[in-house]
Design a protein around this motif. Structure first.
Motif, mmCIF file in Angstrom:
data_model
loop_
_atom_site.group_PDB
_atom_site.id
_atom_site.type_symbol
_atom_site.label_atom_id
_atom_site.label_comp_id
_atom_site.label_asym_id
_atom_site.label_seq_id
_atom_site.Cartn_x
_atom_site.Cartn_y
_atom_site.Cartn_z
ATOM 1 N N HIS A 142 -0.162 0.859 -9.817
ATOM 2 C CA HIS A 142 -1.211 1.874 -9.720
ATOM 3 C C HIS A 142 -2.065 1.956 -10.979
ATOM 4 C CE1 HIS A 142 1.296 4.138 -6.439
ATOM 5 N NE2 HIS A 142 0.810 2.984 -6.024
ATOM 6 N N GLU A 143 -1.484 1.596 -12.116
ATOM 7 C CA GLU A 143 -2.233 1.703 -13.377
ATOM 8 C C GLU A 143 -3.413 0.734 -13.437
ATOM 9 O OE1 GLU A 143 1.155 -1.220 -13.916
ATOM 10 O OE2 GLU A 143 0.919 0.804 -13.067
ATOM 11 N N LEU A 144 -3.422 -0.272 -12.569
ATOM 12 C CA LEU A 144 -4.534 -1.233 -12.550
ATOM 13 C C LEU A 144 -5.764 -0.666 -11.842
ATOM 14 C CD1 LEU A 144 -2.637 -4.544 -11.681
ATOM 15 C CD2 LEU A 144 -3.465 -3.826 -13.913
ATOM 16 N N PHE A 145 -5.579 0.428 -11.100
ATOM 17 C CA PHE A 145 -6.675 0.996 -10.314
ATOM 18 C C PHE A 145 -7.114 2.318 -10.934
ATOM 19 C CE2 PHE A 145 -3.994 -1.603 -7.645
ATOM 20 C CZ PHE A 145 -4.908 -2.435 -7.014
ATOM 21 N N PRO A 146 -8.330 2.355 -11.469
ATOM 22 C CA PRO A 146 -8.796 3.532 -12.203
ATOM 23 C C PRO A 146 -8.933 4.791 -11.370
ATOM 24 C CG PRO A 146 -10.605 1.981 -11.838
ATOM 25 C CD PRO A 146 -9.348 1.296 -11.408
ATOM 26 N N GLU A 147 -9.163 4.654 -10.062
ATOM 27 C CA GLU A 147 -9.363 5.820 -9.212
ATOM 28 C C GLU A 147 -8.070 6.147 -8.459
ATOM 29 O OE1 GLU A 147 -12.816 5.686 -6.750
ATOM 30 O OE2 GLU A 147 -13.865 4.335 -8.108
ATOM 31 N N PRO A 148 -7.467 7.321 -8.725
ATOM 32 C CA PRO A 148 -6.208 7.679 -8.045
ATOM 33 C C PRO A 148 -6.317 7.661 -6.521
ATOM 34 C CG PRO A 148 -6.695 9.200 -9.832
ATOM 35 C CD PRO A 148 -7.920 8.337 -9.668
ATOM 36 N N ALA A 149 -7.498 7.989 -5.995
ATOM 37 C CA ALA A 149 -7.663 8.044 -4.541
ATOM 38 C C ALA A 149 -7.574 6.664 -3.889
ATOM 39 C CB ALA A 149 -9.006 8.680 -4.199
ATOM 40 N N SER A 150 -7.712 5.620 -4.698
ATOM 41 C CA SER A 150 -7.748 4.275 -4.135
ATOM 42 C C SER A 150 -6.365 3.648 -4.004
ATOM 43 C CB SER A 150 -8.638 3.376 -4.998
ATOM 44 O OG SER A 150 -8.038 3.156 -6.263
ATOM 45 N N VAL A 151 -5.339 4.265 -4.602
ATOM 46 C CA VAL A 151 -4.005 3.658 -4.565
ATOM 47 C C VAL A 151 -3.299 4.006 -3.261
ATOM 48 C CG1 VAL A 151 -3.828 3.732 -7.067
ATOM 49 C CG2 VAL A 151 -2.839 5.592 -5.714
ATOM 50 N N ILE A 152 -2.311 3.209 -2.939
ATOM 51 C CA ILE A 152 -1.481 3.439 -1.752
ATOM 52 C C ILE A 152 -0.031 3.469 -2.209
ATOM 53 C CG2 ILE A 152 -0.755 2.548 0.496
ATOM 54 C CD1 ILE A 152 -3.399 1.084 0.688
ATOM 55 N N HIS A 153 0.712 4.459 -1.749
ATOM 56 C CA HIS A 153 2.135 4.493 -2.079
ATOM 57 C C HIS A 153 2.894 3.604 -1.102
ATOM 58 C CE1 HIS A 153 1.578 7.486 -5.179
ATOM 59 N NE2 HIS A 153 0.737 8.101 -4.353
ATOM 60 N N TRP A 154 4.129 3.329 -1.421
ATOM 61 C CA TRP A 154 4.852 2.256 -0.752
ATOM 62 C C TRP A 154 4.795 2.361 0.769
ATOM 63 C CZ3 TRP A 154 5.931 -2.426 -1.191
ATOM 64 C CH2 TRP A 154 6.841 -3.041 -0.340
ATOM 65 N N THR A 155 4.471 1.270 1.379
ATOM 66 C CA THR A 155 4.444 1.169 2.837
ATOM 67 C C THR A 155 4.798 -0.256 3.222
ATOM 68 O OG1 THR A 155 3.069 1.355 4.820
ATOM 69 C CG2 THR A 155 1.973 0.622 2.832
ATOM 70 N N PHE A 156 5.316 -0.429 4.407
ATOM 71 C CA PHE A 156 5.569 -1.768 4.943
ATOM 72 C C PHE A 156 4.757 -1.882 6.224
ATOM 73 C CE2 PHE A 156 8.146 -5.170 6.969
ATOM 74 C CZ PHE A 156 8.029 -6.105 5.957
ATOM 75 N N PRO A 157 3.465 -2.254 6.089
ATOM 76 C CA PRO A 157 2.535 -2.173 7.221
ATOM 77 C C PRO A 157 2.926 -3.004 8.430
ATOM 78 C CG PRO A 157 1.567 -3.388 5.380
ATOM 79 C CD PRO A 157 2.823 -2.768 4.871
ATOM 80 N N TYR A 158 3.750 -4.024 8.250
ATOM 81 C CA TYR A 158 4.167 -4.838 9.392
ATOM 82 C C TYR A 158 5.006 -4.021 10.374
ATOM 83 C CZ TYR A 158 2.764 -8.663 6.344
ATOM 84 O OH TYR A 158 2.039 -9.493 5.521
ATOM 85 N N ILE A 159 5.611 -2.931 9.863
ATOM 86 C CA ILE A 159 6.457 -2.078 10.708
ATOM 87 C C ILE A 159 5.842 -0.695 10.904
ATOM 88 C CG2 ILE A 159 8.703 -0.911 10.878
ATOM 89 C CD1 ILE A 159 9.928 -3.306 9.460
ATOM 90 N N ASP A 160 5.465 -0.043 9.803
ATOM 91 C CA ASP A 160 5.019 1.346 9.911
ATOM 92 C C ASP A 160 3.508 1.510 10.074
ATOM 93 O OD1 ASP A 160 3.858 1.078 7.349
ATOM 94 O OD2 ASP A 160 5.671 1.781 6.362
ATOM 95 N N GLY A 161 2.734 0.427 9.908
ATOM 96 C CA GLY A 161 1.285 0.517 10.073
ATOM 97 C C GLY A 161 0.614 1.412 9.054
ATOM 98 N N GLY A 162 1.228 1.547 7.867
ATOM 99 C CA GLY A 162 0.716 2.458 6.851
ATOM 100 C C GLY A 162 -0.520 1.988 6.119
ATOM 101 N N ALA A 163 -0.932 0.760 6.332
ATOM 102 C CA ALA A 163 -2.136 0.238 5.680
ATOM 103 C C ALA A 163 -2.667 -0.934 6.483
ATOM 104 C CB ALA A 163 -1.835 -0.203 4.249
ATOM 105 N N SER A 164 -3.972 -1.145 6.374
ATOM 106 C CA SER A 164 -4.590 -2.301 7.021
ATOM 107 C C SER A 164 -4.937 -3.331 5.950
ATOM 108 C CB SER A 164 -5.859 -1.881 7.759
ATOM 109 O OG SER A 164 -6.830 -1.416 6.825
#
Length: 204
Positions: free
Chosen positions: A33-55
């Motif tokens: 997360h420290e690599l991304f200056p905007e907090p709104a742009s980060v994603i917390h842990w997800t496994f999208p192949y199962i939970d669909g938490g991110a595209s």
């Protein structure tokens, strides 16, 4: 046959390059997360192949993450587009070596190259933000075109290979050819079902 070996080799890289790129972007945005200056742009842990938490676009698009995701994703997609074009060139050569006048040669090559061009366009415009409905529609059409063109090209390729499968036996395991037929058929069915679902009102 040399072209068959090249097509097999390059098809492996067509899988590896985007797979590594997409999952690298996912790991970056969920773990560093420290690599991304905007907090709104980060994603917390997800496994999208199962939970669909991110595209894919959520983890890799440049906006609002100017760095470092796009440094991985966009070059990888451009490389994949180039590999796709080479892949369809080799397949055209394979078909010509068995049947120079095959009725599907032009369709296979044209749809295959068109899919690579659509992927390139999608990669270029991914992350460029304009609040215009027409622009948003354009991006969706480009992405849909990539999927449709690739599926059509693969379907014609399988049909072409099956039309002279006896001649291919010394070069390609018939089980692999059958597996390719099953895979392409499955992807077409999934695509048709998916388009039907998202066509309903409210399924944006």
């Amino acid at each position: 046959m040399d072209d068959i070996k090249k097509a097999k080799f390059i098809s492996i890289w067509i899988f590896i390059v985007p797979f590594v790129a997409i999952n690298s972007c996912l790991i970056l945005i969920t773990q560093f997360h420290e690599l991304f200056p905007e907090p709104a742009s980060v994603i917390h842990w997800t496994f999208p192949y199962i939970d669909g938490g991110a595209s894919i676009s959520r983890t890799a698009r440049p906006y609002p993450r100017p760095y470092p995701s796009w440094l991985i994703f966009k070059p990888a997609m451009f490389l994949t587009s180039y590999l796709l074009i080479r892949y369809w060139i080799y397949n055209r050569s394979i078909i010509k070596s068995f049947n120079k006048e095959h009725k599907y040669i032009k369709r296979i090559f044209n749809f295959g190259v068109a899919s690579a061009i659509a992927l390139t366009l999608h990669s270029i415009f991914l992350g460029i933000k304009f609040d215009y409905d027409l622009y948003k529609l354009f991006r969706r059409v480009i992405l849909l075109s990539f999927i449709v063109f690739e599926l059509v090209a693969q379907a014609y390729l399988v049909a072409a290979f099956y039309s002279f499968r006896e001649k291919l036996l010394p070069y390609i395991n018939p089980k692999i050819l059958k597996l390719k037929l099953i895979l392409v058929s499955f992807l077409i069915i999934v695509a048709v079902i998916s388009v039907s679902i998202i066509s309903f009102p409210g399924n944006d």
